[in-house]
Design a protein around this motif. Structure first.
Motif, PDB file in Angstrom:
ATOM      1  N   TRP A  40       0.826  -1.217   0.000  1.00 28.96           N
ATOM      2  CA  TRP A  40       0.000   0.000   0.000  1.00 28.96           C
ATOM      3  C   TRP A  40       0.857   1.263   0.000  1.00 28.96           C
ATOM      4  CZ3 TRP A  40      -5.362  -0.206   0.103  1.00 28.96           C
ATOM      5  CH2 TRP A  40      -5.930  -1.453   0.386  1.00 28.96           C
ATOM      6  N   SER A  64      -0.737   5.061   0.957  1.00 26.31           N
ATOM      7  CA  SER A  64      -2.017   5.686   1.310  1.00 26.31           C
ATOM      8  C   SER A  64      -1.787   7.065   1.892  1.00 26.31           C
ATOM      9  CB  SER A  64      -2.765   4.823   2.342  1.00 26.31           C
ATOM     10  OG  SER A  64      -2.897   3.501   1.876  1.00 26.31           O
ATOM     11  N   ALA A  95      -2.524   0.613  -4.382  1.00 25.54           N
ATOM     12  CA  ALA A  95      -1.943  -0.641  -3.892  1.00 25.54           C
ATOM     13  C   ALA A  95      -1.517  -1.508  -5.063  1.00 25.54           C
ATOM     14  CB  ALA A  95      -2.940  -1.381  -3.001  1.00 25.54           C
TER      15      ALA A  95
END
Length: 996
Positions: free
Chosen positions: A409, A411, A422
């Motif tokens: 990931w 984020s 991702a």
């Protein structure tokens, strides 16, 4: 008809669709001359009565549009076009020259001014600023031709000095308006509008707009319906039409309307109609101002709307592009709230996790996270809540099939939402695991590995290398692999190996190498080369294993695959291989080859009597005796069981084969000592030659086998040569077997009936035997002796037997109804039929019940040997016949192994004496004594007797006196078709009919 003028315009360019075909090959200047002169002529036609002014001058506007759109030197076309228009209206040469020069300079000046006012000019005319650049350029440049033209007219005496200022002003107005309207019109309408007639509703609106664009100016500027508008000047109602055109039809609609308004409005002035016609000059000037206002307002409105539409379309396309990227990206994209619930996801999620987007949206992603990764995932969400980005975070997500996918990931959080990108790294993780595994495999593999550098120096080995060779890494590091050489391979072997390595980078094979303790071993080695990007050698990797024991095992396996383990003779596989080689060799050397097929006689008796171990010992001794009878160059093989073959190669005289065959017979006829017992066997030998009899291996073996069976049939313990007649007999056997399958379906069989007479009743016909005949479409009638055995071999006998039974049963019922109520028909039943899946053969009895016939209407004839068959099937079916009432007869009694106890066990009703006994009946003969004994024995057991093969009256009399019950034979009648048999019964019933 329309054609494409050579302006180098695109195929949808409207300017290329308006000129006749004869100008198609004109150059650009020539085309512009025609276009310009035509436009100029039309403009002059629209001028006032004295041609001293016009409202707008379109030619210069069109020329400017062409220059803005395509560029290039167009001044020759303007000059010649202006001159052509001037000459058409009778202008003097000086005036024509001045006007042509003024128009040319005007167009080029407008072009220069437009480029000076700003940067890039969009020739598609889609921006408001492009029109704003044309407007001042047109106003400024229009003075050039106005001044030059007016002074030329004054100098030529065609205009008064007092009118000079007015002429210049009106000329300027017309040229300016021509460029203000004409240039945008030409730029826009060079491509036809799209979607005006896309569907019925849109087409209806388009037709309405075009029609109203023609009607409204005509109504407004020609004084039609003026009283309807009251005190409001009707010309300003046109703005509503402009507004409709701008919103619904864009630039094309507005410019088309402006061109129509300019043309019709000026015609109205010329006719003195409408508000602008009060005074020629003043009215034209007012109309010019009106037209300017309408043009500026309409064009700017259309361009503003067009720019807005383009911006919205661009935004839509950009949004669609971002959505397409979002939805079709190979990476995973998602938006979630701070509680961890998915809000939006791309389709890649469905591909990676197997769940549909609907199943994932709105669900907390922690539901899909691996239990071991939940705590770390919650910590990452806490960092996001604190507005800290989370990068390269890895956790596992559950796939729909229960497996786990590794997700990496990146984020960030914004405005209460988590934006995440991702990537599925499951394969990467697997690759990393594989690398670690490969390292473990390398060090712990049971296969030895060695790596050398580009100079063939050893740089790495694994533990298996040390275990195999005894050398450690310290012993071999930096050394050449030649330290392992055993000296077994020649230099040519290594040359070939290095040639393969240098050409393909790979080599594999067997090598004899030497261990550190000097032991020689065999290894299977695979060498691969790792190359640099430039093609040079980087590393060589050798993988090898000790195959010394494997080689020994392979040799044993090869022996077992090619030799008979009992006799150590070549088996069938090696025999066929050698036979193929010998056939090729014989053909090449033009020599003969002999093949002997040897089969032992009575071997089964030895095997069953003395046991299989003694049988094996017998086969070993047979193999030795066979080898002693042939040369070393010949091949003796065991095919299996008690079958042997002998290949006699390089045969110069076929007599030699006969000598060998006789030697084999003599050798095998000698007694064999098996333990404490002596065994006697003989052999049957089939002989065939190549290429005389056959040149193919399969044919040679098959022909030799046929010859061997011929030897067995002739009495055994002998040899027999193959003849074509044997093959013909086999082929006939094959053809009959093949044709039998179709014979029943094609109704090729017929049932013949032979009468059985009651001897004590003056030879009255009371029974019949059903006998099958095959009416072959090509061979004619085939007797049962030729095909019944084959039918039994192929299993067709079951269907044939059932068919004969049904035919005989139907015939018996018919003759019982018409002639003899107790008439019987005998049906032969093959032993094969007793071994079907129907354990009690209920099909026959069920069929008799359906026909509602007496149970003793059918007599089943069986052979003696069947009674000795202790099969459960046979006993069940015979007992079933007894219980039902079907009578059973023993056919050919006395020729087989009779077991008298079975006659009562299975309730036998009839014995049929074989014709071999009745054929030689004579007073005092042994055959007569046997027949009398059979009759007496049968009667004692309550069994009736039928004598077969009665051909003479003497035979009949002997059997009658002996008490025989029934007779059958040619003396009474031969087998005949049903219709002929029926005539016999009819004649017997009505003796008077025989005289008919």
């Amino acid at each position: 008809m329309p054609c494409l003028i050579e302006f180098n315009l695109p195929r949808d360019d409207f300017l290329s669709l308006t000129l006749p075909s004869r100008i198609a090959n004109l150059s650009r200047p020539a085309g512009l001359v025609l276009l310009y002169s035509v436009c100029a002529y039309l403009m002059n036609v629209l001028s006032v009565v004295h041609h001293d002014s016009t409202v707008f001058w379109m030619p210069n506007g069109i020329a400017l549009a062409i220059m803005l759109a395509r560029g290039g030197p167009i001044w020759p076309g303007i000059i010649l076009g202006s001159a052509a228009a001037g000459f058409l209206f009778g202008q003097p040469l000086p005036v024509v020259a001045a006007m042509a020069a003024g128009n040319t300079v005007e167009v080029y000046s407008a072009f220069v001014l437009i480029n000076l006012f700003g940067g890039y000019f969009d020739s598609d005319f889609s921006r408001p600023r492009d029109f704003i650049r044309i407007l001042p350029a047109a106003i400024l440049s229009a003075w050039i031709s106005a001044v030059s033209g007016s002074f030329a007219l004054l100098h030529a005496g065609l205009a008064a000095t007092a009118d000079l200022a007015g002429n210049v002003f009106h000329w300027w107005q017309a040229n300016a308006m021509g460029m203000v309207i004409g240039t945008p019109f030409a730029l826009v309408w060079r491509r036809l509008p799209q979607g005006w007639f896309g569907h019925a509703k849109r087409g209806l609106e388009t037709h309405g707009y075009i029609l109203l664009s023609l009607i409204a100016p005509t109504t407004l500027f020609m004084d039609f319906f003026r009283d309807m508008f009251g005190g409001i000047s009707p010309e300003y109602w046109l703005f509503l039409l402009i507004l409709w055109g701008a919103f619904r039809f864009g630039r094309h609609g507005v410019l088309l309307l402006l061109l129509i308004v300019a043309s019709i409005g000026y015609l109205g002035i010329d006719r003195g109609a409408a508000d602008f016609a009060n005074h020629r000059q003043t009215g034209a000037q007012n109309f010019w101002h009106y037209l300017l206002v309408v043009a500026v307002a309409g064009i700017l409105m259309a361009l503003i709307l067009h720019t807005r539409e383009r911006a919205e379309e661009a935004l839509r396309l950009k949004t669609a592009e971002l959505d397409a990227y979002f939805n079709n990206a190979l990476d995973l994209f998602g938006i979630a709230d701070m509680q961890g619930r998915f809000r939006k996801m791309n389709a890649r999620w469905q591909q990676i996790l197997g769940y549909s987007i609907a199943e994932l949206t709105g669900k907390p992603f922690l539901e899909f996270v691996h239990p071991d990764d939940i705590h770390a995932t919650q910590e990452a969400m806490a960092r996001l809540s604190a507005s800290t980005s989370v990068n390269n975070f890895i956790n596992r997500y559950r796939h729909q099939d229960g497996s786990w996918r590794w997700i990496q990931w990146n984020s960030t959080a914004k405005d209460g939402l988590i934006y995440a990108a991702a990537r599925d790294i499951t394969e990467q993780k697997a690759a990393e695991d594989e690398l670690r595994l490969a390292a473990l495999v390398y060090q712990n593999s049971s296969e030895a590995m060695m790596i050398t550098d580009e100079n063939d120096r050893i740089i790495s080995i694994n533990q298996a290398f040390t275990a195999c060779t005894g050398y450690t890494l310290a012993d071999v590091l930096g050394k050449n692999p030649r330290i392992l050489n055993s000296g077994r391979q020649s230099p040519a072997f290594y040359q070939a190996m290095w040639q393969a390595l240098n050409s393909s980078g790979r080599w594999q094979g067997e090598i004899y190498n030497r261990r550190k303790n000097s032991d020689i071993y065999v290894e299977w080695v695979v060498i691969n080369t790792v190359f640099n990007p430039d093609g040079t050698v980087h590393r060589r990797v050798a993988l090898f294993s000790d195959i010394t024991e494997k080689k020994k095992s392979e040799e044993l396996i090869w022996f077992q695959a090619n030799y008979d383990p009992l006799t150590r003779l070549p088996n069938r596989r090696l025999f066929i291989d050698r036979l193929q080689q010998e056939v090729v060799k014989a053909e090449r050397d033009r020599q003969a080859l002999g093949l002997l097929f040897v089969d032992l006689d009575r071997f089964k008796e030895v095997n069953d009597g003395l046991g299989h171990s003694m049988g094996d010992e017998l086969l070993v001794q047979v193999a030795k005796r066979l080898c002693a009878c042939v040369r070393k160059s010949d091949t003796v093989a065991r095919l299996g069981g008690d079958e042997f073959t002998v290949i006699i190669s390089e045969l110069n005289d076929k007599i030699y084969v006969e000598t060998i065959a006789q030697n084999i017979l003599n050798a095998l006829s000698q007694p064999f000592t098996l333990g404490s017992s002596l065994a006697y066997v003989s052999a049957s030998i089939g002989i065939t030659f190549s290429p005389t009899d056959a040149s193919h291996v399969e044919d040679l073996i098959r022909f030799a086998d046929q010859a061997m069976y011929a030897a067995k049939n002739k009495g055994r313990n002998m040899y027999c040569y193959f003849t074509p007649a044997m093959q013909k007999e086999v082929e006939n056997h094959v053809h009959i077997a093949r044709d039998l399958h179709a014979a029943l379906a094609d109704n090729q069989f017929a049932v013949y009936y032979q009468p059985i007479v009651e001897l004590a009743m003056q030879d009255r016909v009371v029974k019949a035997e059903a006998l099958i005949r095959w009416i072959h479409p090509a061979q004619g009638m085939i007797m049962p002796i030729e095909f019944i055995a084959i039918a039994e071999e192929t299993g067709v006998i079951n269907d044939i037997g059932d068919w004969i039974f049904r035919e005989a049963a139907q015939q018996a019922k018919r003759w019982q109804q018409n002639y003899l109520s107790h008439f019987q028909i005998s049906v032969n039943k093959s032993p094969i039929q007793f071994h079907t899946q129907d354990l009690v053969h209920s099909g026959w009895t069920d069929y008799l019940q359906r026909l509602d016939m007496p149970r003793d209407s059918i007599v089943v004839e069986i052979t003696e040997g069947l009674l000795l068959d202790d099969s459960h099937n046979v006993a069940k079916k015979l007992l079933h016949f007894k219980e039902y009432g079907i009578q059973v007869a023993i056919d050919d009694f006395g020729t087989g192994y009779s077991a008298l106890s079975y006659l009562k066990k299975f309730h036998i009703e009839y014995l049929k004496i074989d014709q071999s006994f009745t054929r030689n009946l004579a007073p005092g003969s042994s055959d007569l004594a046997l027949c009398e004994a059979i009759i007496v024995m049968a009667h004692k057991l309550g069994i009736k007797v039928i004598a077969e093969g009665i051909e003479t009256q003497q035979q009949r009399d002997f059997l009658t006196r002996a008490g025989c019950d029934y007779g059958q034979g040619y003396l009474f009648a031969k087998p005949m078709p049903a219709d002929e048999f029926e005539l016999l019964l009819k004649a017997q019933q009505n003796p008077a009919d025989t005289h008919d």
